[in-house]
Motif scaffolding. Structure first.
Motif, PDB file in Angstrom:
ATOM      1  N   LEU A 246       0.860  -1.187   0.000  1.00  0.00           N
ATOM      2  CA  LEU A 246       0.000   0.000   0.000  1.00  0.00           C
ATOM      3  C   LEU A 246       0.896   1.237   0.000  1.00  0.00           C
ATOM      4  CD1 LEU A 246      -2.744  -1.117   2.564  1.00  0.00           C
ATOM      5  CD2 LEU A 246      -2.780  -1.268   0.068  1.00  0.00           C
ATOM      6  N   SER A 247       1.237   1.671  -1.188  1.00  0.00           N
ATOM      7  CA  SER A 247       2.218   2.754  -1.342  1.00  0.00           C
ATOM      8  C   SER A 247       1.531   4.113  -1.324  1.00  0.00           C
ATOM      9  CB  SER A 247       3.023   2.550  -2.630  1.00  0.00           C
ATOM     10  OG  SER A 247       2.168   2.242  -3.710  1.00  0.00           O
ATOM     11  N   GLY A 248       0.998   4.464  -0.175  1.00  0.00           N
ATOM     12  CA  GLY A 248       0.348   5.760  -0.030  1.00  0.00           C
ATOM     13  C   GLY A 248       1.348   6.888   0.169  1.00  0.00           C
ATOM     14  N   TRP A 249       0.852   8.111   0.118  1.00  0.00           N
ATOM     15  CA  TRP A 249       1.777   9.251   0.074  1.00  0.00           C
ATOM     16  C   TRP A 249       2.529   9.439   1.380  1.00  0.00           C
ATOM     17  CZ3 TRP A 249       0.886  14.855   1.359  1.00  0.00           C
ATOM     18  CH2 TRP A 249      -0.118  15.029   2.340  1.00  0.00           C
ATOM     19  N   MET A 250       1.958   9.042   2.519  1.00  0.00           N
ATOM     20  CA  MET A 250       2.668   9.222   3.782  1.00  0.00           C
ATOM     21  C   MET A 250       3.803   8.214   3.955  1.00  0.00           C
ATOM     22  SD  MET A 250       1.937  11.737   5.730  1.00  0.00           S
ATOM     23  CE  MET A 250       0.771  13.104   5.654  1.00  0.00           C
ATOM     24  N   GLY A 251       3.805   7.153   3.131  1.00  0.00           N
ATOM     25  CA  GLY A 251       4.904   6.207   3.162  1.00  0.00           C
ATOM     26  C   GLY A 251       6.005   6.552   2.180  1.00  0.00           C
ATOM     27  N   HIS A 252       5.856   7.666   1.479  1.00  0.00           N
ATOM     28  CA  HIS A 252       6.847   8.114   0.493  1.00  0.00           C
ATOM     29  C   HIS A 252       8.046   8.722   1.201  1.00  0.00           C
ATOM     30  CE1 HIS A 252       8.568  10.288  -2.939  1.00  0.00           C
ATOM     31  NE2 HIS A 252       7.777   9.559  -3.734  1.00  0.00           N
ATOM     32  N   PRO A 255       7.118  12.961   1.002  1.00  0.00           N
ATOM     33  CA  PRO A 255       5.697  13.136   0.670  1.00  0.00           C
ATOM     34  C   PRO A 255       5.332  14.541   0.224  1.00  0.00           C
ATOM     35  CG  PRO A 255       6.019  12.882   3.033  1.00  0.00           C
ATOM     36  CD  PRO A 255       7.313  12.539   2.399  1.00  0.00           C
ATOM     37  N   PHE A 256       6.056  15.539   0.702  1.00  0.00           N
ATOM     38  CA  PHE A 256       5.677  16.913   0.367  1.00  0.00           C
ATOM     39  C   PHE A 256       6.453  17.484  -0.814  1.00  0.00           C
ATOM     40  CE2 PHE A 256       3.989  16.261   4.568  1.00  0.00           C
ATOM     41  CZ  PHE A 256       2.718  16.777   4.435  1.00  0.00           C
ATOM     42  N   GLU A 257       7.163  16.600  -1.511  1.00  0.00           N
ATOM     43  CA  GLU A 257       7.711  16.989  -2.809  1.00  0.00           C
ATOM     44  C   GLU A 257       6.736  16.637  -3.925  1.00  0.00           C
ATOM     45  OE1 GLU A 257      11.652  15.515  -3.405  1.00  0.00           O
ATOM     46  OE2 GLU A 257      12.447  16.499  -1.595  1.00  0.00           O
ATOM     47  N   PHE A 258       5.722  15.852  -3.611  1.00  0.00           N
ATOM     48  CA  PHE A 258       4.609  15.543  -4.524  1.00  0.00           C
ATOM     49  C   PHE A 258       5.081  15.034  -5.888  1.00  0.00           C
ATOM     50  CE2 PHE A 258       3.099  18.887  -1.596  1.00  0.00           C
ATOM     51  CZ  PHE A 258       2.115  18.159  -0.927  1.00  0.00           C
ATOM     52  N   ARG A 259       5.977  14.070  -5.839  1.00  0.00           N
ATOM     53  CA  ARG A 259       6.445  13.474  -7.095  1.00  0.00           C
ATOM     54  C   ARG A 259       5.409  12.478  -7.621  1.00  0.00           C
ATOM     55  NH1 ARG A 259      12.321  11.541  -4.767  1.00  0.00           N
ATOM     56  NH2 ARG A 259      13.147  13.604  -4.193  1.00  0.00           N
ATOM     57  N   ASP A 260       5.475  12.226  -8.921  1.00  0.00           N
ATOM     58  CA  ASP A 260       4.589  11.230  -9.520  1.00  0.00           C
ATOM     59  C   ASP A 260       5.043   9.805  -9.224  1.00  0.00           C
ATOM     60  OD1 ASP A 260       3.100  13.266 -10.547  1.00  0.00           O
ATOM     61  OD2 ASP A 260       3.710  12.967 -12.636  1.00  0.00           O
ATOM     62  N   ASP A 261       6.348   9.602  -9.138  1.00  0.00           N
ATOM     63  CA  ASP A 261       6.863   8.255  -8.915  1.00  0.00           C
ATOM     64  C   ASP A 261       6.992   7.979  -7.426  1.00  0.00           C
ATOM     65  OD1 ASP A 261       8.898  10.293  -9.017  1.00  0.00           O
ATOM     66  OD2 ASP A 261      10.367   8.693  -8.736  1.00  0.00           O
ATOM     67  N   TYR A 262       6.838   6.695  -7.037  1.00  0.00           N
ATOM     68  CA  TYR A 262       6.872   6.325  -5.624  1.00  0.00           C
ATOM     69  C   TYR A 262       8.253   5.843  -5.213  1.00  0.00           C
ATOM     70  CZ  TYR A 262       5.659   4.276  -1.149  1.00  0.00           C
ATOM     71  OH  TYR A 262       5.610   3.999   0.190  1.00  0.00           O
ATOM     72  N   ALA A 263       8.722   6.343  -4.087  1.00  0.00           N
ATOM     73  CA  ALA A 263       9.963   5.878  -3.472  1.00  0.00           C
ATOM     74  C   ALA A 263       9.681   5.677  -1.992  1.00  0.00           C
ATOM     75  CB  ALA A 263      11.081   6.898  -3.664  1.00  0.00           C
ATOM     76  N   PRO A 264       9.810   4.464  -1.467  1.00  0.00           N
ATOM     77  CA  PRO A 264       9.473   4.222  -0.073  1.00  0.00           C
ATOM     78  C   PRO A 264      10.389   4.975   0.888  1.00  0.00           C
ATOM     79  CG  PRO A 264      10.546   2.295  -1.020  1.00  0.00           C
ATOM     80  CD  PRO A 264      10.277   3.236  -2.148  1.00  0.00           C
TER      81      PRO A 264
END
Length: 409
Positions: A246-252, A255-264
């Motif tokens: 579950l790669s939600g934004w708070m696990g990025h 998170p506050f750079e609002f990138r399109d790609d996910y990085a844990p």
């Protein structure tokens, strides 16, 4: 034992001072804190501050000014002290079911050459349901169950994950975390422990047992309130190797750079998902803070004493009335509730509740009573068992209204 003897035990109880820290109606004997913990008085003031000042006045600045953003890790670090973990190994987030899903999938993908999730029949339903749902999404993954005494022998080269509940929700029987974790590791498997009926009630030492993964509930013994967030534990050396599904934004990672790609995110934060439920987190924190003023060994010792009094009283007061104890009698083999079977368990429990003794019922025939050491008194146990004896003697439970079904049991 007489009632005055129970009151004498209360007078000398080193944990007795905590009873006044909770809202407990005078006409109620509450023996269901293993299902929903009582309301700490401090929570009322804390929630008022969270709503009126933090939300009402500080508004969105509270994410920084009142450290809302740090609450999952901050409270997780506090819970870590109760389960023998490092502060950086525990985070508060989501529900037990969601956290189970995250860890089951992450562990199964990490052990991709192994296809079996091993558990036991009769495990808490959400654990079984979630494991089944996760297995359906993973290629060739299966859930296999074995009876408690056969679990160690069932571990093998195909076992990816051993998933068990530390204390059984019905019987109160306790698994040996160290022994089963060692057996799992020898077989090359990871372990996932559900601590929902353990944390805040009995000693837990995850690091001492070399446990890999764990989840736990916030609204039972921790007194976090109905639907309180849960927590999860990931052993520190595994954190960078596991990825939450579950790669939600708070696990990025940012998170506050609002990138399109996910990085844990690094460390335990990668197991966050969506925006934290701040009010519920802060309610849980006040409940957890009470435990930081206590000693878990003292809590466990009182739990054992309450159990002995309950069992002794049932043997004396309710002998021959059809109650059968199903909880292990040895303290080291159980959690902090006591369970009896009776063919008419449901109506008996409803009659008890009408008389002001709140326990709960678990199908098909189990009466379950929580022994919450922070606020259950010896006099509570004496009076509850006396009322139960009166109900059985009189046959009050046979009245038709007590047989009526209810949605929540």
């Amino acid at each position: 034992m007489k009632l005055e003897d129970a009151r004498a035990l209360d007078a000398g109880d080193p944990l007795g001072r905590f009873r006044d820290a909770f809202v407990l109606p005078e006409d109620i004997i509450y023996l269901d804190g293993n299902s929903l913990g009582a309301l700490p008085r401090a929570t009322i003031a804390a929630q008022r501050d969270a709503v009126e000042r933090q939300w009402g006045t500080d508004l969105i600045t509270s994410w920084n000014a009142n450290d809302w953003i740090g609450a999952p890790e901050r409270i997780g670090a506090k819970i870590a002290q109760l389960i023998g973990a490092k502060p950086q190994e525990v985070i508060v987030t989501d529900s037990v079911s969601v956290n189970l899903f995250k860890l089951i999938v992450a562990a199964s993908r990490y052990q991709e050459d192994r296809a079996q999730i091993l558990t036991e029949p009769g495990n808490f339903p959400t654990d079984l349901y979630t494991a089944g749902g996760a297995a359906d999404m993973l290629p060739e993954q299966v859930v296999h169950t074995e009876q408690a005494g056969d679990i160690a022998d069932a571990l093998g080269p195909d076992t990816a994950l051993l998933m068990l509940t530390h204390v059984h929700y019905k019987t109160g029987a306790r698994h040996e975390v160290a022994t089963l974790t060692e057996a799992a590791h020898k077989a090359g498997a990871l372990t996932l422990w559900d601590l929902s009926h353990s944390v805040g009630a009995i000693p837990v030492d995850l690091n001492g047992c070399d446990a890999d993964l764990a989840v736990g509930c916030g609204y039972k013994y921790l007194n976090g309130g109905p639907g309180a967030p849960a927590f999860l534990f990931v052993r520190e050396d595994l954190q960078e190797q596991l990825v939450s599904p579950l790669s939600g934004w708070m696990g990025h990672a940012a998170p506050f750079e609002f990138r399109d790609d996910y990085a844990p995110a690094p460390g335990i934060r990668r197991f966050l998902c969506g925006t934290p439920p701040v009010l519920s987190l802060l309610a849980l924190e006040t409940g957890v803070d009470l435990f930081l003023e206590t000693d878990i060994e003292a809590l466990a010792a009182k739990s054992a004493a309450l159990f002995e009094l309950f069992a002794e009283r049932i043997d004396e007061r309710c002998y021959g009335q059809g109650l059968t104890l199903i909880t292990p009698t040895e303290p080291e083999h159980r959690g902090s509730h006591i369970s009896y079977t009776h063919p008419s368990g449901w109506p008996i429990m409803q009659a008890l509740i009408e008389r002001g003794v709140i326990g709960d019922f678990r199908a098909p025939d189990i009466l379950r009573f929580g022994l919450t050491s922070l606020y259950t008194s010896y006099a509570d146990i004496w009076r509850a068992t006396e009322i139960l004896g009166e109900i059985l003697d009189s046959g009050l439970w046979r009245e038709p209204r007590f047989a009526e079904a209810k949605t929540v049991t």
